[in-house]
Design a protein around this motif. Sequence first.
Motif, PDB file in Angstrom:
ATOM      1  N   GLY A 149       4.737  41.084 -32.309  1.00 55.65           N
ATOM      2  CA  GLY A 149       3.778  40.927 -33.394  1.00 55.65           C
ATOM      3  C   GLY A 149       4.405  40.200 -34.574  1.00 55.65           C
ATOM      4  N   LEU A 150       5.660  40.548 -34.880  1.00 57.84           N
ATOM      5  CA  LEU A 150       6.368  39.848 -35.958  1.00 57.84           C
ATOM      6  C   LEU A 150       6.585  38.377 -35.627  1.00 57.84           C
ATOM      7  N   ARG A 155       1.830  32.684 -37.206  1.00 56.90           N
ATOM      8  CA  ARG A 155       0.832  31.897 -36.471  1.00 56.90           C
ATOM      9  C   ARG A 155      -0.584  32.424 -36.654  1.00 56.90           C
ATOM     10  N   ASP A 156      -0.731  33.750 -36.687  1.00 55.95           N
ATOM     11  CA  ASP A 156      -2.072  34.330 -36.784  1.00 55.95           C
ATOM     12  C   ASP A 156      -2.002  35.687 -37.477  1.00 55.95           C
ATOM     13  N   LYS A 157      -1.868  35.668 -38.789  1.00 57.30           N
ATOM     14  CA  LYS A 157      -1.726  36.903 -39.577  1.00 57.30           C
ATOM     15  C   LYS A 157      -2.915  37.832 -39.416  1.00 57.30           C
ATOM     16  N   THR A 158      -4.102  37.276 -39.349  1.00 62.84           N
ATOM     17  CA  THR A 158      -5.285  38.140 -39.254  1.00 62.84           C
ATOM     18  C   THR A 158      -5.308  38.933 -37.949  1.00 62.84           C
ATOM     19  N   SER A 162      -3.063  44.129 -38.727  1.00 63.86           N
ATOM     20  CA  SER A 162      -3.394  45.546 -38.488  1.00 63.86           C
ATOM     21  C   SER A 162      -2.592  46.117 -37.315  1.00 63.86           C
ATOM     22  N   ILE A 163      -2.290  45.268 -36.341  1.00 62.71           N
ATOM     23  CA  ILE A 163      -1.481  45.712 -35.200  1.00 62.71           C
ATOM     24  C   ILE A 163      -0.097  46.126 -35.665  1.00 62.71           C
ATOM     25  N   LEU A 164       0.502  45.323 -36.539  1.00 56.46           N
ATOM     26  CA  LEU A 164       1.844  45.638 -37.040  1.00 56.46           C
ATOM     27  C   LEU A 164       1.852  46.884 -37.915  1.00 56.46           C
ATOM     28  N   VAL A 165       0.853  47.037 -38.760  1.00 59.40           N
ATOM     29  CA  VAL A 165       0.775  48.222 -39.622  1.00 59.40           C
ATOM     30  C   VAL A 165       0.673  49.477 -38.761  1.00 59.40           C
ATOM     31  N   GLU A 166      -0.199  49.436 -37.765  1.00 57.36           N
ATOM     32  CA  GLU A 166      -0.370  50.595 -36.877  1.00 57.36           C
ATOM     33  C   GLU A 166       0.907  50.873 -36.092  1.00 57.36           C
ATOM     34  N   ALA A 167       1.544  49.843 -35.579  1.00 55.26           N
ATOM     35  CA  ALA A 167       2.782  50.030 -34.808  1.00 55.26           C
ATOM     36  C   ALA A 167       3.899  50.592 -35.689  1.00 55.26           C
TER      37      ALA A 167
END
Length: 170
Positions: A149-150, A155-158, A162-167
């Motif tokens: 995700g990082l 390339r695609d922050k949107t 949320s995936i990174l915050v949840e992880a």
Amino acid sequence: GNMSIGIDAVWNNYYLALANIHDIDKRLDEMCATAEDDEIDDKVRAQLIVLEAYKTFKVTDMFGDIPYSEAGYIWYNTVENRKPKYDSQESIYKTLLEELIWAREVLNSGKSTTELGNAYYSLGSYDVLYKNEYSKWGKIANSLILRHGLRMYDRDKTFVDSILVEAYDK
């Protein structure tokens, strides 16, 4: 000479592993066709997703766009499976991240039985990595989500925000 041998080894190792993963998936489909419990194979499928993601991320990081969605079906011996299309690295990343989220949730659920009360299928002694300690598999899934995700963040922050915050919170 050595470079082409190394490249061939990477491709051969990856696509043979992918073919074996698809074969196990097919066998699970056949085993579960008569079962009335749709969840019974979820833990094994989640483990397969983690293995597939780990290997696929490695290869796509080396080579960029690779055959993925149609690849690894050599055991099916059909003409269509002999020349799979190349998938974009971005689509591979997005697909794998979404699958890993599902796998992480299944592996970290803490449940030993399905909603219908059946025990989940298990790899048993064939799980030589974590001996069916699903929380460890879930940690690997979460680590892969964070790592890749990082990599995709610029390339695609949107998509990954949320995936990174949840992880991270997991």
